[in-house]
Scaffold this motif. Structure first.
Motif, mmCIF file in Angstrom:
data_model
loop_
_atom_site.group_PDB
_atom_site.id
_atom_site.type_symbol
_atom_site.label_atom_id
_atom_site.label_comp_id
_atom_site.label_asym_id
_atom_site.label_seq_id
_atom_site.Cartn_x
_atom_site.Cartn_y
_atom_site.Cartn_z
ATOM 1 N N SER A 89 1.027 -1.320 0.022
ATOM 2 C CA SER A 89 0.065 0.081 -0.206
ATOM 3 C C SER A 89 0.994 1.164 -0.048
ATOM 4 O O SER A 89 2.126 1.036 0.366
ATOM 5 C CB SER A 89 -0.816 0.005 1.313
ATOM 6 N N GLU A 90 0.380 2.434 -0.471
ATOM 7 C CA GLU A 90 1.098 3.720 -0.198
ATOM 8 C C GLU A 90 1.458 3.954 1.180
ATOM 9 O O GLU A 90 2.716 4.473 1.257
ATOM 10 C CB GLU A 90 0.149 4.735 -0.980
ATOM 11 N N ALA A 91 0.394 3.697 1.960
ATOM 12 C CA ALA A 91 0.885 4.105 3.487
ATOM 13 C C ALA A 91 2.325 3.154 3.959
ATOM 14 O O ALA A 91 2.907 3.940 4.703
ATOM 15 C CB ALA A 91 -0.392 4.213 4.188
ATOM 16 N N ALA A 92 1.965 2.036 3.578
ATOM 17 C CA ALA A 92 3.023 1.152 3.985
ATOM 18 C C ALA A 92 4.456 1.519 3.291
ATOM 19 O O ALA A 92 5.519 1.442 4.086
ATOM 20 C CB ALA A 92 2.863 -0.574 3.779
ATOM 21 N N THR A 115 12.586 14.691 7.727
ATOM 22 C CA THR A 115 11.590 14.303 6.618
ATOM 23 C C THR A 115 10.651 13.531 6.904
ATOM 24 O O THR A 115 10.974 12.372 7.811
ATOM 25 C CB THR A 115 12.437 14.014 5.547
ATOM 26 N N ILE A 116 9.461 13.756 6.619
ATOM 27 C CA ILE A 116 8.313 12.579 6.856
ATOM 28 C C ILE A 116 7.512 12.533 5.740
ATOM 29 O O ILE A 116 7.175 13.382 5.003
ATOM 30 C CB ILE A 116 7.253 12.992 7.892
ATOM 31 N N PHE A 117 7.749 11.368 5.131
ATOM 32 C CA PHE A 117 6.959 10.959 3.704
ATOM 33 C C PHE A 117 5.647 10.209 4.292
ATOM 34 O O PHE A 117 5.499 9.505 5.072
ATOM 35 C CB PHE A 117 7.465 9.989 3.113
ATOM 36 N N ALA A 118 4.566 10.693 3.205
ATOM 37 C CA ALA A 118 3.262 10.068 3.476
ATOM 38 C C ALA A 118 2.662 9.222 2.271
ATOM 39 O O ALA A 118 1.742 8.720 2.444
ATOM 40 C CB ALA A 118 1.996 11.318 3.669
ATOM 41 N N ASN A 119 3.427 9.375 1.291
ATOM 42 C CA ASN A 119 3.123 8.670 0.242
ATOM 43 C C ASN A 119 4.262 8.667 -0.886
ATOM 44 O O ASN A 119 5.217 9.593 -0.890
ATOM 45 C CB ASN A 119 1.785 9.141 -0.600
ATOM 46 N N PRO A 120 4.077 7.557 -1.906
ATOM 47 C CA PRO A 120 5.437 7.516 -2.794
ATOM 48 C C PRO A 120 5.561 8.897 -3.833
ATOM 49 O O PRO A 120 6.612 9.344 -4.337
ATOM 50 C CB PRO A 120 5.160 6.365 -3.546
#
Length: 401
Positions: A134-137, A154-159
């Protein structure tokens, strides 16, 4: 040679100077912009401003997606020819994208090229789902690996980097570290970032990293834009045996962002240092670069005149029946400079205009025609030419079929 080419060729330099005057104010500094420049050989910061301020990354997040893809490929967990299924979620992403449908599939190579060249959001979502479920994973993997590389804030939430309800933030410092890591860890793959275009389903799609076309030595990496982030850019500049990595976040326009980056690279490519705190280990291996892919201008369709972002208009992937021509020059370098100067002004008149350089032969002389596509009819093309002529620029309309 054709009369119109001779006429435009004689006047084009005056037009370029005038266009530069119109756009001169585009590079004005604003307090919201963050930037940083570092030397990849030593990991030394050459200069920075607001480098720790958090910004939304927009498509710069794809650099982390690409890093994880490269890592999986080198470890044998992912193959270039592996097929990636397109989910309903991936297909629903806003442009920029490859316009894939649910149930279709693309190769890993196509997904990577799509992310690098046109910042394809559907390709980014699909590869994230393929690798992590999944995008979240996948975003959790992005954030974790980023921390290991030294992306402290940095925090990523989606690809893809598209605006998310959750926090998705980065800094100029962190993006510089990521750019350096890509160059250091994948020297054989880093040349992919210098691709000006790639072929997908029989069409050659051209990217929008315009600094590569107007500033010699710039060979990637990535642009980014959303309404939330503003205009972002990470650039790599070849310098001797090493490179400079430059980052600009929060630009007000694509042009002002590119102008700022160009000014920074010119400023710091002299070798002068301002600060000297290493961002990563100074004994990191120096990357070696594979030969760049060369694409003849006449083969290239500018399929991405806009950058990935919230609410941007769709982009046609095939030439329209009408174009305008603003110059025919004997030098490709001069043609690229004119194209770069003209794009913002012309798109302010006609938002769907897409620039391209077309190589042609006339009486034994090679000419590079600077044209803009995307006009729905003769009236739209003529209206744009009329506006250019009022500003003392030369312009003709061209029927392509």
């Amino acid at each position: 040679m054709p009369v119109i080419d001779m006429w435009l060729g004689r006047k084009v330099f005056a037009a370029s100077l005038a266009m530069g005057a119109v756009l001169l104010s585009a590079g004005t500094a604003t307090a919201d912009v963050s930037w940083l420049v570092l030397d990849t050989q030593t990991g030394t910061v050459l200069g920075h401003e607001n480098a720790g301020k958090r910004h939304a990354p927009a498509s710069l997040a794809k650099l982390m997606t690409i890093y994880l893809a490269f890592e999986a490929i080198e470890r044998g967990k992912l193959g270039w020819d592996d097929e990636i299924a397109i989910s309903k979620n991936a297909a629903a992403k806003i442009p920029m994208k490859l316009w894939l449908k649910p149930g279709e599939s693309i190769s890993v190579r196509e997904a990577v090229n799509g992310m690098i060249v046109i910042s394809a959001n559907d390709a980014a979502a699909a590869i994230g789902e393929h690798m992590a479920g999944s995008e979240a994973a996948f975003a959790r993997l992005m954030t974790k690996r980023g921390r290991q590389l030294g992306l402290r804030n940095t925090i990523f939430a989606n690809p893809s980097g598209l605006t998310d309800r959750t926090s998705q933030l980065t800094t100029a410092r962190d993006m510089a570290v990521l750019g350096m890591a890509l160059e250091r860890d994948f020297p054989k793959l880093f040349g992919l970032f210098s691709q000006p275009s790639f072929v997908f389903h029989g069409k050659r799609l051209k990217g929008h990293n315009n600094l590569m076309y107007r500033y010699a030595g710039v060979d990637g990496l990535k642009t980014g834009y959303t309404a939330v982030s503003g205009y972002n850019l990470v650039s790599s500049l070849e310098q001797g045996k090493g490179h400079l990595i430059g980052v600009v976040l929060g630009g007000k326009t694509a042009r002002s962002r590119d102008d700022r980056m160009e000014a920074l690279l010119k400023r710091f490519s002299t070798g002068r240092t301002v600060t000297s705190a290493p961002l990563v280990a100074s004994n990191a291996p120096v990357p070696t670069r594979r030969p760049k892919q060369v694409v003849a201008p006449s083969e290239t369709i500018d399929a991405a005149p806009i950058e990935q972002g919230d609410g941007d208009a769709d982009v046609a992937l095939i030439p329209s029946a009408w174009q305008i021509q603003i110059g025919a020059l004997p030098s490709e370098v001069a043609a690229k400079a004119l194209l770069g100067n003209a794009q913002k002004f012309i798109r302010s008149i006609h938002g769907e205009a897409a620039g391209q350089i077309m190589q042609t032969q006339a009486r034994g002389t090679t000419l590079y025609r600077v044209r803009f596509d995307g006009f729905e009819d003769a009236k739209a093309a003529s209206r744009t030419c009329a506006a250019l002529k009022r500003q003392k620029f030369d312009c003709i309309t061209v029927k392509t079929n």
